[in-house]
Design a protein around this motif. Structure first.
Motif, PDB file in Angstrom:
ATOM      1  N   VAL A 295       0.854  -1.190   0.000  1.00 12.06           N
ATOM      2  CA  VAL A 295       0.000   0.000   0.000  1.00 12.06           C
ATOM      3  C   VAL A 295       0.888   1.237   0.000  1.00 12.06           C
ATOM      4  O   VAL A 295       1.882   1.285   0.729  1.00 12.06           O
ATOM      5  CB  VAL A 295      -0.928   0.036   1.232  1.00 12.06           C
ATOM      6  N   THR A 296       0.516   2.235  -0.813  1.00  8.00           N
ATOM      7  CA  THR A 296       1.234   3.502  -0.823  1.00  8.00           C
ATOM      8  C   THR A 296       0.247   4.649  -0.954  1.00  8.00           C
ATOM      9  O   THR A 296      -0.589   4.656  -1.864  1.00  8.00           O
ATOM     10  CB  THR A 296       2.237   3.572  -1.990  1.00  8.00           C
ATOM     11  N   CYS A 297       0.325   5.594  -0.039  1.00  5.68           N
ATOM     12  CA  CYS A 297      -0.490   6.802  -0.137  1.00  5.68           C
ATOM     13  C   CYS A 297       0.092   7.685  -1.237  1.00  5.68           C
ATOM     14  O   CYS A 297       1.283   8.013  -1.203  1.00  5.68           O
ATOM     15  CB  CYS A 297      -0.504   7.548   1.192  1.00  5.68           C
TER      16      CYS A 297
ATOM     17  N   CYS B 194      -2.044  13.003   1.644  1.00  6.33           N
ATOM     18  CA  CYS B 194      -1.628  12.055   2.685  1.00  6.33           C
ATOM     19  C   CYS B 194      -1.550  12.661   4.082  1.00  6.33           C
ATOM     20  O   CYS B 194      -1.404  11.930   5.063  1.00  6.33           O
ATOM     21  CB  CYS B 194      -0.271  11.455   2.324  1.00  6.33           C
TER      22      CYS B 194
ATOM     23  N   GLU C 267       1.627   3.639   6.392  1.00  6.87           N
ATOM     24  CA  GLU C 267       0.872   2.521   5.796  1.00  6.87           C
ATOM     25  C   GLU C 267       1.679   1.226   5.799  1.00  6.87           C
ATOM     26  O   GLU C 267       1.122   0.133   5.954  1.00  6.87           O
ATOM     27  CB  GLU C 267       0.394   2.860   4.382  1.00  6.87           C
TER      28      GLU C 267
ATOM     29  N   ARG D 236      -0.501  11.295   8.837  1.00  7.51           N
ATOM     30  CA  ARG D 236      -0.613  10.291   7.771  1.00  7.51           C
ATOM     31  C   ARG D 236      -1.081   8.956   8.337  1.00  7.51           C
ATOM     32  O   ARG D 236      -1.887   8.254   7.710  1.00  7.51           O
ATOM     33  CB  ARG D 236       0.732  10.142   7.061  1.00  7.51           C
TER      34      ARG D 236
ATOM     35  N   MET E  36      -4.373   7.081   7.027  1.00  9.22           N
ATOM     36  CA  MET E  36      -4.295   5.773   6.357  1.00  9.22           C
ATOM     37  C   MET E  36      -4.945   4.664   7.178  1.00  9.22           C
ATOM     38  O   MET E  36      -5.429   3.678   6.624  1.00  9.22           O
ATOM     39  CB  MET E  36      -2.829   5.433   6.072  1.00  9.22           C
ATOM     40  N   HIS E  37      -4.975   4.815   8.484  1.00  6.75           N
ATOM     41  CA  HIS E  37      -5.665   3.830   9.318  1.00  6.75           C
ATOM     42  C   HIS E  37      -7.142   3.759   8.946  1.00  6.75           C
ATOM     43  O   HIS E  37      -7.725   2.668   8.856  1.00  6.75           O
ATOM     44  CB  HIS E  37      -5.495   4.209  10.797  1.00  6.75           C
TER      45      HIS E  37
ATOM     46  N   LYS F  34      -8.404   4.987   5.938  1.00  3.21           N
ATOM     47  CA  LYS F  34      -8.505   4.669   4.518  1.00  3.21           C
ATOM     48  C   LYS F  34      -8.317   3.183   4.256  1.00  3.21           C
ATOM     49  O   LYS F  34      -8.974   2.608   3.380  1.00  3.21           O
ATOM     50  CB  LYS F  34      -7.472   5.478   3.729  1.00  3.21           C
ATOM     51  N   MET F  35      -7.436   2.541   5.004  1.00  2.00           N
ATOM     52  CA  MET F  35      -7.172   1.107   4.831  1.00  2.00           C
ATOM     53  C   MET F  35      -8.128   0.248   5.635  1.00  2.00           C
ATOM     54  O   MET F  35      -8.053  -0.988   5.574  1.00  2.00           O
ATOM     55  CB  MET F  35      -5.724   0.807   5.241  1.00  2.00           C
TER      56      MET F  35
ATOM     57  N   SER G 258      -8.081  -0.416   8.713  1.00  2.00           N
ATOM     58  CA  SER G 258      -7.264  -1.314   9.520  1.00  2.00           C
ATOM     59  C   SER G 258      -8.026  -1.756  10.763  1.00  2.00           C
ATOM     60  O   SER G 258      -8.677  -0.956  11.438  1.00  2.00           O
ATOM     61  CB  SER G 258      -5.974  -0.605   9.939  1.00  2.00           C
TER      62      SER G 258
END
Length: 354
Positions: free
Chosen positions: A48-50, A54, A292, A329, A333-334, A336-337, A339
């Motif tokens: 995974v890459t933002c 971000c 991420e 970030r 991302m937590h 967005k993913m 998690s």
């Protein structure tokens, strides 16, 4: 295998057993270590890459200026683990850990700048310099420390002035090739290979791989110790519960290897900073986790909670946009993913019992 030697007044033990792994670079005339899964930097694959947006602002992070001089004011997720571990983040990579039986451990304690003369040179030239931590352990807490674990010899993780202030009966657990960097002053040093283990009172400590590098060069090209000492992370195991300190590391298959050897991890202390650089971003990320990457690694480790580190008001901001951009970030991302691993965010100096 246990090898014992005395380096002047220091007592040095090398801990290498049947489970240990050591990997040297080929075609070298001396022992130069390498990562378990070395690849060309441009060929490293990240799940995974933002790519954009971000670093959005967060109502959970209160800052005096954009992503600088910040305090986390959000509410952490409810986590009920009953591990008995008490975790205090002292800033950057430094942690104080206590077990339910009062075993006291330190990871990478650094209270000041880089050791002299390197720190002084950075100050003179306007180079890498930090705001020093305002909260640290008391004199009595330092006396109660049973062992100090170091991840590698880089200046922001190993500081001689800090260990000089500690009692000499403290055990120092370090990677192979590390002991030569201690001054000769009656230190008790255990050099360890990857996957070797020892006991501190009734607590098991395991040294595990990381994807990084080492070096403590005073004068480049004249004294070069590049990768002549090992690097890694640590697992502390007490009453069947496990705490993992990743050390400085990039993403690689070593995380899933650690999970296979030790099972699911209860508490994961994960670095999330120093991956960003406008010109050398690929290199920085190769040896440091993006937020991420840390979330992906936590899934592979089956972490039950993540406590992030590396950012902060007392960090050196090496390869970071700002003091708290990595945390922004991570929070972004937590979500967005999606998690499933809970985050527990500490401000520098804060502690939690999980």
């Amino acid at each position: 295998m246990l090898l014992i030697a005395c380096s002047n007044t220091n007592q040095v033990q090398k801990l290498i057993d049947d489970n240990s792994v050591i990997k040297y670079q080929k075609n070298t005339n001396q022992h130069v270590f390498q990562n378990l899964y070395p690849v060309k930097i441009k060929d490293r694959i990240y799940p995974v890459t933002c790519e954009q947006d971000c670093y959005p602002q967060s109502i959970e992070v209160q800052c005096q200026s954009k992503a600088e001089n910040c305090v986390f004011i959000g509410k952490n997720e409810a986590v009920t683990l009953s591990t008995g571990f008490e975790v205090q983040w002292l800033g950057h990579a430094s942690f104080h850990i206590k077990t339910s039986s009062e075993t006291s451990l330190l990871f990478d304690p650094v209270t000041k700048q880089f050791d002299s003369p390197v720190g002084f040179a950075h100050w003179l030239t306007g180079g890498i310099y930090r705001n020093e931590p305002k909260k640290w352990l008391s004199e009595q807490q330092l006396k109660d420390v049973n062992a100090v674990m170091y991840s590698h010899i880089h200046y922001d993780h190993f500081n001689k002035s800090d260990i000089d202030n500690m009692d000499r009966d403290i055990q120092h657990l370090v990677p192979l090739g590390f002991a030569k960097h201690f001054d000769n002053d009656r230190y008790l040093i255990n050099e360890m290979a990857w996957y070797s283990s020892t006991n501190i009172h009734n607590t098991s400590v395991h040294f595990v791989p990381a994807n990084h590098f080492s070096g403590r060069i005073l004068v480049p090209f004249i004294y070069n110790d590049f990768n002549q000492s090992l690097w890694g992370g640590w697992i502390v195991e007490h009453n069947g519960k496990k705490l993992f300190f990743a050390g400085d590391t990039g993403y690689s298959k070593h995380f899933s290897d650690i999970r296979k050897r030790y099972g699911a991890i209860d508490i994961c202390l994960m670095p999330i900073a120093s991956y960003h650089h406008e010109e050398n971003g690929d290199w920085y990320r190769y040896v440091h986790l993006t937020p991420e990457d840390a979330l992906v690694a936590a899934d592979e480790l089956e972490c039950k909670v993540i406590i992030p580190w590396g950012y902060g008001n007392n960090s050196w901001k090496m390869g970071d946009k700002s003091s708290h951009s990595p945390l922004l970030r991570l929070l972004h991302m937590h979500k967005k993913m999606s998690s499933s691993v809970p985050l527990y965010i500490l401000n520098e100096g804060e502690r939690v019992k999980l």
